[in-house]
Write a protein that holds these residues in place. Structure first.
Motif, PDB file in Angstrom:
ATOM      1  N   ALA A 149       0.865  -1.180   0.000  1.00 55.65           N
ATOM      2  CA  ALA A 149       0.000   0.000   0.000  1.00 55.65           C
ATOM      3  C   ALA A 149       0.899   1.226   0.000  1.00 55.65           C
ATOM      4  O   ALA A 149       1.759   1.366   0.873  1.00 55.65           O
ATOM      5  N   ALA A 150       0.727   2.081  -0.982  1.00 58.20           N
ATOM      6  CA  ALA A 150       1.598   3.248  -1.141  1.00 58.20           C
ATOM      7  C   ALA A 150       0.856   4.528  -0.804  1.00 58.20           C
ATOM      8  O   ALA A 150      -0.363   4.642  -1.019  1.00 58.20           O
ATOM      9  N   ILE A 151       1.590   5.505  -0.251  1.00 58.77           N
ATOM     10  CA  ILE A 151       1.008   6.803   0.074  1.00 58.77           C
ATOM     11  C   ILE A 151       1.950   7.894  -0.415  1.00 58.77           C
ATOM     12  O   ILE A 151       3.180   7.771  -0.332  1.00 58.77           O
ATOM     13  N   THR A 152       1.366   8.931  -0.966  1.00 63.43           N
ATOM     14  CA  THR A 152       2.130  10.084  -1.435  1.00 63.43           C
ATOM     15  C   THR A 152       2.008  11.199  -0.419  1.00 63.43           C
ATOM     16  O   THR A 152       0.905  11.551  -0.003  1.00 63.43           O
ATOM     17  N   VAL A 153       3.146  11.749   0.010  1.00 61.39           N
ATOM     18  CA  VAL A 153       3.171  12.821   1.009  1.00 61.39           C
ATOM     19  C   VAL A 153       3.615  14.109   0.322  1.00 61.39           C
ATOM     20  O   VAL A 153       4.736  14.194  -0.205  1.00 61.39           O
ATOM     21  N   ASN A 154       2.730  15.069   0.309  1.00 59.73           N
ATOM     22  CA  ASN A 154       3.036  16.373  -0.281  1.00 59.73           C
ATOM     23  C   ASN A 154       3.637  17.282   0.780  1.00 59.73           C
ATOM     24  O   ASN A 154       3.164  17.331   1.920  1.00 59.73           O
ATOM     25  N   ALA A 155       4.675  17.999   0.436  1.00 50.46           N
ATOM     26  CA  ALA A 155       5.277  18.960   1.364  1.00 50.46           C
ATOM     27  C   ALA A 155       4.400  20.199   1.422  1.00 50.46           C
ATOM     28  O   ALA A 155       4.187  20.873   0.404  1.00 50.46           O
ATOM     29  N   SER A 156       3.859  20.472   2.605  1.00 60.07           N
ATOM     30  CA  SER A 156       2.996  21.644   2.760  1.00 60.07           C
ATOM     31  C   SER A 156       3.766  22.852   3.253  1.00 60.07           C
ATOM     32  O   SER A 156       3.254  23.966   3.267  1.00 60.07           O
ATOM     33  N   SER A 157       5.018  22.636   3.706  1.00 58.68           N
ATOM     34  CA  SER A 157       5.843  23.735   4.197  1.00 58.68           C
ATOM     35  C   SER A 157       7.299  23.337   4.057  1.00 58.68           C
ATOM     36  O   SER A 157       7.622  22.200   3.696  1.00 58.68           O
ATOM     37  N   VAL A 158       8.186  24.271   4.319  1.00 55.72           N
ATOM     38  CA  VAL A 158       9.608  23.964   4.246  1.00 55.72           C
ATOM     39  C   VAL A 158       9.943  22.939   5.319  1.00 55.72           C
ATOM     40  O   VAL A 158       9.209  22.762   6.293  1.00 55.72           O
ATOM     41  N   PRO A 159      11.067  22.208   5.168  1.00 52.04           N
ATOM     42  CA  PRO A 159      11.438  21.191   6.165  1.00 52.04           C
ATOM     43  C   PRO A 159      11.628  21.800   7.553  1.00 52.04           C
ATOM     44  O   PRO A 159      11.889  23.001   7.700  1.00 52.04           O
ATOM     45  N   VAL A 160      11.501  20.935   8.569  1.00 50.94           N
ATOM     46  CA  VAL A 160      11.689  21.349   9.956  1.00 50.94           C
ATOM     47  C   VAL A 160      12.965  20.698  10.483  1.00 50.94           C
ATOM     48  O   VAL A 160      13.097  19.465  10.491  1.00 50.94           O
ATOM     49  N   ILE A 161      13.931  21.551  10.906  1.00 53.72           N
ATOM     50  CA  ILE A 161      15.170  21.052  11.511  1.00 53.72           C
ATOM     51  C   ILE A 161      14.969  21.080  13.024  1.00 53.72           C
ATOM     52  O   ILE A 161      15.029  22.133  13.667  1.00 53.72           O
ATOM     53  N   SER A 162      14.673  19.914  13.589  1.00 53.16           N
ATOM     54  CA  SER A 162      14.374  19.850  15.026  1.00 53.16           C
ATOM     55  C   SER A 162      15.612  20.139  15.858  1.00 53.16           C
ATOM     56  O   SER A 162      15.525  20.792  16.907  1.00 53.16           O
ATOM     57  N   SER A 163      16.787  19.675  15.398  1.00 52.62           N
ATOM     58  CA  SER A 163      18.015  19.911  16.165  1.00 52.62           C
ATOM     59  C   SER A 163      19.219  19.778  15.245  1.00 52.62           C
ATOM     60  O   SER A 163      19.196  19.021  14.265  1.00 52.62           O
ATOM     61  N   PHE A 164      20.291  20.533  15.595  1.00 50.59           N
ATOM     62  CA  PHE A 164      21.587  20.406  14.923  1.00 50.59           C
ATOM     63  C   PHE A 164      22.631  20.906  15.897  1.00 50.59           C
ATOM     64  O   PHE A 164      22.697  22.104  16.200  1.00 50.59           O
ATOM     65  N   THR A 165      23.434  19.992  16.469  1.00 55.50           N
ATOM     66  CA  THR A 165      24.367  20.346  17.531  1.00 55.50           C
ATOM     67  C   THR A 165      25.743  19.756  17.250  1.00 55.50           C
ATOM     68  O   THR A 165      25.898  18.821  16.448  1.00 55.50           O
ATOM     69  N   ALA A 166      26.760  20.322  17.951  1.00 54.69           N
ATOM     70  CA  ALA A 166      28.123  19.793  17.930  1.00 54.69           C
ATOM     71  C   ALA A 166      28.536  19.523  19.359  1.00 54.69           C
ATOM     72  O   ALA A 166      28.390  20.385  20.235  1.00 54.69           O
ATOM     73  N   GLY A 167      29.033  18.320  19.634  1.00 51.15           N
ATOM     74  CA  GLY A 167      29.430  17.996  21.003  1.00 51.15           C
ATOM     75  C   GLY A 167      30.705  17.183  21.052  1.00 51.15           C
ATOM     76  O   GLY A 167      30.804  16.153  20.387  1.00 51.15           O
ATOM     77  N   PRO A 168      31.735  17.647  21.779  1.00 53.81           N
ATOM     78  CA  PRO A 168      31.735  18.948  22.470  1.00 53.81           C
ATOM     79  C   PRO A 168      31.897  20.091  21.485  1.00 53.81           C
ATOM     80  O   PRO A 168      32.390  19.912  20.384  1.00 53.81           O
ATOM     81  N   SER A 169      31.429  21.235  21.932  1.00 57.16           N
ATOM     82  CA  SER A 169      31.485  22.409  21.052  1.00 57.16           C
ATOM     83  C   SER A 169      32.872  23.052  21.048  1.00 57.16           C
ATOM     84  O   SER A 169      33.154  23.903  20.200  1.00 57.16           O
ATOM     85  N   ALA A 170      33.748  22.671  21.994  1.00 57.72           N
ATOM     86  CA  ALA A 170      35.115  23.194  22.045  1.00 57.72           C
ATOM     87  C   ALA A 170      36.076  22.036  22.198  1.00 57.72           C
ATOM     88  O   ALA A 170      35.887  21.162  23.065  1.00 57.72           O
ATOM     89  N   ILE A 171      37.120  21.998  21.351  1.00 54.69           N
ATOM     90  CA  ILE A 171      38.094  20.908  21.396  1.00 54.69           C
ATOM     91  C   ILE A 171      39.494  21.488  21.274  1.00 54.69           C
ATOM     92  O   ILE A 171      39.691  22.648  20.889  1.00 54.69           O
ATOM     93  N   SER A 172      40.474  20.669  21.611  1.00 53.27           N
ATOM     94  CA  SER A 172      41.872  21.036  21.395  1.00 53.27           C
ATOM     95  C   SER A 172      42.330  20.461  20.065  1.00 53.27           C
ATOM     96  O   SER A 172      41.663  19.592  19.478  1.00 53.27           O
TER      97      SER A 172
END
Length: 624
Positions: free
Chosen positions: A296-319
């Motif tokens: 069973a197939a379904i087509t999903v139309n994009a109704s808005s721009v994508p949602v970026i829930s999170s984007f992180t760097a860990g650790p944020s400081a390095i040597s």
């Protein structure tokens, strides 16, 4: 002239009040009638009793028969067969005169036996005691065998592992049973059965007159692959974030599942899904004969721009030379990418990066409506000084002429040195020394960011003086509560500890609760002199941030020679380094157990360090 009536069984004439028929012997019930009723069925007594004198017997029989008429039978009694004429006794007597006695006698016997084997006579009477135009003596039938009204199986055709229902209705039986292991049952009922092969079930009904049977057959058809009669998704076109409902109906399957992380399902049901992109769902149904699939197939139309829930760097400081992990989660995107040479990535995931300078990474998520971006920066920090995790001497207490070895655990250093004329050392150049007196040694660790130092004291006791094998505080840093002082002394005649503890035994554990940072000194004495050792318990503020060693134990605490024990621990708070003395060094992982094989009683000390300071905890293994 006597009034005569016809026997309801054989038709022979009977007189009013006669208790049974003189021909067939069937009892006659006259009811409550007290006097002979008037009747149209009059016989001349002498015509019945006298022998026929006419030379024409047929004429005489006809004349008498004309004066006798058959009664009219009521509706409640079985009607006589119109094709069968009743024969009176008079007729029989006239006929038998023409037959020889040796032939007539057997005929009479046969006639009587046939008559007695059939029907019983009931009553001839009405409420007034008069015979009715629509009545005759009531005939009581003999008791009958049981009657099986119904015996069925539904359905009569099934496949293996399915069931069918037996149903029956029986009257007039004293017992009812069904074979094939079903056994005794009620006169009516139902029973679910599950035969594995084509089977005939026989029902037997019994009473004192005999038994009757009835059978029904359940046919087992060969099993085929499961049947997926329905697998749909409604609606089959949605906007991103909207729900859709999967619906299915399956027969003949032993296991069923749907992909896309839905998993096992029942044979029929529904499932609400929230696909973020166009998706095809696959249903698989399986049994011993094979598998069936449906999609069973379904087509999903994009109704808005994508949602970026999170984007992180860990650790944020390095040597320099260290790495950081980028992590993200995106919904509603047809493509996702990260710059700085990372490239196209999945909608959610992680990526290890090792920038040589401070770097900002940008994630771009795109669909047919547009794009969304998010950034995460990894800062490259300046070099930091080395970290001295531990620096000890083993053993730390010796007698004159004995030797000891330095042990350390240091990170981030480009060079190491020890004072007191020892000089440059390394992990492959560890000095063994034989000091002649008690002395404190300092190790210096250096890199481009600076230097850091740590010290350890080797106590040298005079020859013959007592030996203090160990003297520890566990934990060495407390914020509240208590710590355990533990020691092991040999060759002493007296042992004491300051801070108002006083005289103690040569090997003991004592709980202390200092209210401030306190140094405890143990003194062991004999005729040769004294030996001392000290430990410091640091009383720290709860917010200071020292590592907290919740426990450090040896299990078992006592072993036999050649045996082993496991050291295990629990630590809370931020810990940058961890070490165990007695040559163990850095454990393989925080929280892991370390197996030790001491040949003599040994005290192990665990040291946890962070940027605030160090904390230690000891555990002893006794060897028998």
């Amino acid at each position: 002239m006597e009034q005569m009536y016809a026997c309801g069984n054989c038709g022979a004439p009977v007189a009013y009040g006669q208790t049974s028929c003189s021909v067939c012997g069937v009892p006659i019930d006259w009811g409550t009638t007290q006097s002979p009723p008037s009747s149209q069925y009059d016989y001349q007594q002498q015509a019945w009793e006298q022998q026929p004198s006419s030379t024409n017997p047929q004429q005489e029989y006809t004349q008498q028969a004309e004066s006798y008429q058959q009664p009219q039978y009521s509706q409640t009694t079985e009607q006589p067969n119109p094709g069968r004429q009743r024969i009176s006794l008079h007729t029989i007597r006239k006929s038998l005169k023409k037959i020889p006695l040796n032939i007539a006698l057997p005929l009479i016997v046969i006639f009587i036996l046939l008559t007695l084997g059939g029907i019983m006579v009931a009553t001839i009477a009405n409420e007034e005691g008069q015979p009715s135009q629509n009545s005759k003596p009531t005939i009581a039938s003999t008791a009958a065998q049981p009657v099986i009204t119904t015996f069925t199986s539904n359905p009569a055709s099934i496949i293996s592992e399915q069931t069918s229902e037996l149903a029956w209705e029986v009257t007039g039986a004293t017992s009812v049973s069904i074979d094939q292991g079903v056994g005794s049952v009620d006169l009516s009922g139902k029973k679910t059965v599950a035969p594995t092969t084509t089977t005939t079930y026989t029902l037997t009904a019994v009473n004192d007159k005999g038994s009757v049977t009835s059978a029904t057959t359940i046919t087992i058809n060969a099993m085929g692959a499961p049947t997926i009669s329905k697998f749909t998704i409604t609606p089959n076109v949605i906007d991103a974030g909207q729900p859709a409902v999967l619906q299915w109906d399956i027969t003949g399957a032993t296991s069923m599942s749907i992909d896309q992380n839905i998993g096992n399902i029942a044979s029929s049901g529904t499932q609400t899904v929230y696909p973020s992109t166009s998706t095809t769902y696959k249903l698989t149904a399986t049994n011993s004969a094979g598998s069936s699939n449906a999609s069973a197939a379904i087509t999903v139309n994009a109704s808005s721009v994508p949602v970026i829930s999170s984007f992180t760097a860990g650790p944020s400081a390095i040597s320099a030379g260290e790495s950081s992990t980028l992590q993200w989660n995106v919904t509603g995107a047809s493509s996702v990418s990260i710059d700085q040479g990372v490239g196209t990535v999945a909608a959610s995931g992680t990526q290890l990066v090792s920038p040589t300078t401070t770097t900002t990474y940008t994630l771009t998520a795109t669909n047919s409506v547009g794009s969304a971006t998010a950034s995460a920066t990894v800062a490259l920090t300046a070099p930091t000084p080395p970290v001295i995790i531990s620096f000890t001497a083993n053993p730390s207490v010796i007698t004159t002429g004995q030797s000891t070895t330095f042990q350390w655990n240091i990170t981030g250093a480009t060079s190491l040195s020890i004072d007191n004329d020892i000089g440059i050392v390394s992990d492959t150049r560890i000095p063994i020394i034989t000091p002649s007196e008690t002395k404190t040694y300092t190790i210096t660790a250096t890199n481009s960011a600076g230097s850091i130092q740590a010290s350890t004291t080797i106590t040298v006791n005079a020859a013959g003086a007592p030996t203090i094998s160990s003297f520890t505080a566990s934990p060495s840093v407390i914020t509240s509560g208590s710590s355990n002082l533990q020691w092991d002394v040999t060759g002493a005649t007296s042992v004491s500890i300051n801070q108002n503890i006083g005289t103690v035994s040569t090997s003991e554990t004592r709980v202390v609760t200092p209210t401030e940072t306190t140094i405890y000194t143990i003194t062991a004495t004999n005729s040769f002199g004294q030996s001392t050792a000290s430990v410091t318990i640091t009383k720290a503020d709860i917010t200071a941030g020292y590592p907290v060693i919740s426990s450090f134990i040896a299990n078992p605490g006592t072993i036999s020679a050649g045996g082993s024990s496991q050291l295990s621990w629990q630590i809370q708070g931020d810990v940058t380094s961890l070490s165990i003395d007695q040559g163990i060094g850095t454990p393989p992982a925080y929280g892991a157990a370390v197996t030790v094989f001491p040949t003599q009683k040994t005290t192990y000390t665990l040291t946890a360090t962070n940027s605030v300071g160090s904390n230690s905890y000891s555990a002893t293994v006794n060897v028998q």
